[in-house]
Design an enzyme around this catalytic site. Sequence first.
Site, short mmCIF file in Angstrom:
data_model
loop_
_atom_site.label_atom_id
_atom_site.label_comp_id
_atom_site.label_asym_id
_atom_site.label_seq_id
_atom_site.Cartn_x
_atom_site.Cartn_y
_atom_site.Cartn_z
N GLY A 134 0.84 -1.21 0.00
CA GLY A 134 0.00 0.00 0.00
C GLY A 134 0.86 1.25 0.00
N ASN A 135 0.26 2.37 0.34
CA ASN A 135 1.05 3.61 0.48
C ASN A 135 0.41 4.50 1.54
OD1 ASN A 135 -0.92 5.52 -0.84
ND2 ASN A 135 -0.58 4.10 -2.55
N TYR A 136 0.99 5.66 1.77
CA TYR A 136 0.59 6.49 2.92
C TYR A 136 -0.59 7.43 2.65
CZ TYR A 136 5.03 4.98 4.91
OH TYR A 136 6.05 4.23 5.40
#
Length: 403
Positions: free
Chosen positions: A210-212
């Site tokens: 995923g990412n932030y």
Amino acid sequence: MMLEKKKILVAVTGSIAAYKAAYLVRLLVQCGAEVKVMLSPGALQFVTPLTFSTLSKNPVFSDFTENKDSGVWNHHVELALWADLMVVAPASANTLSKMAHGQSDNFLLATYMSARCPVMIAPAMDHDMFMHGGTRDNLRKLRDFGHHILAPGEGELASGLLGQGRMAEPQEIIDAIIAHFHPALPLKGQQVLVTAGPTYEKLDPVRFIGNYSSGKMGLALATALAQKGAHVHLVIGPNHLKIQHPQIEVHAVESANEMLGACLAVFDQCQLTVLSAAVADYRPAQQATEKIKKQGDHLVLELVKNPDIAATLGQRKKKHQKLVGFALETTNEKEHAADKLHRKNLDLIVLNSLRNEGAGFGTETNQISLIWPDNISQDFGLMSKQKVAEIIVDAAIDLLKTS
Ligand code: PMT
């Protein structure tokens, strides 16, 4: 709030769709409206006053007297004059007929006949009743009275038959009410698409790539667009945001493929699309069905390319549709952003750089540059994501004027 201080009288009549009126009342209250509800004798067979008094935070009216022995009189004229708008939803064939012919044999109808405010009507009935010559005549008459008829939708009806007769969805009624009170809103009656948040690409049942992204930028955009009158489809990846806006329809997704699917389902009906999601460019080639066990010192993952949603929509868009993308960069920012703008056939790109403190993932603020296809750009200072969203929405509205 789009309906702040607006006094709306909701008239519910005898139809199975009466349960949807409860949702309508909830949405109206969320929009800031003051709501009072009347139930016809037929409606009382389907729903209870308590549901509506709880949702509207006001007493509900169904008869001329409070209770038979109290002598307390409900004043239909006073109630009618109180309203800025009366919404009959659902409007049964029977009530439509009585409204068209000036009959007032119950409290709801007496109030309707006393009303000086605009009246909106959302019919609900079986297909054959809706198509009957009598109903068509009644609707024509009501239209001639200056009332706004919200055409029922097609689909499966309570009778089990298919056809036209389903009450307009509460969300559509809300859109029409907002358009009624804000005729000058630039995106009134238009549908727009916003992507937001991260994508999660599954590795196994317990892990993902995923990412932030928090989705805050996308929600700020969706809110700014809704405030301009649009009905917003917000296609959003996993997030912890509280999203409760009556004009924002949330399509929750997880992976890039799901996000693409949700976008394609609504894209053709949207005049404007703003892509603020941080979409994973790659996903694991295999999704393990069982948890991957720890083995050895290294684990090599094979990744495959995800679809590029922006590029896909860029190829698909028609002349009247405008596409705004984002670019999140760390080096040679403007050059990379301009390249994405052209490669993905966007009409505008919003650049934010992780080199600027307070910009990008998770923050309440952002710092952007807007870049147009002719390479003209405009730089902005650090400001709240809400303010950034307003700037982007104003630029997007200018784009729509050129189509
Ligand atoms: O959510 P927040 O915490 O508020 O953070 C906001 C944000 C930093 C995520 C947002 O402002 C932002 O920059 N979004 C775009 C992030 C990104 O992935 O940029 P990109 O340069 O990799 O992608 C370029 C454009 O193509 C973007 O519009 C992106 O949505 C789109 N894209 C990218 C890859 C892909 N497979 N499909 C896409 O549609």
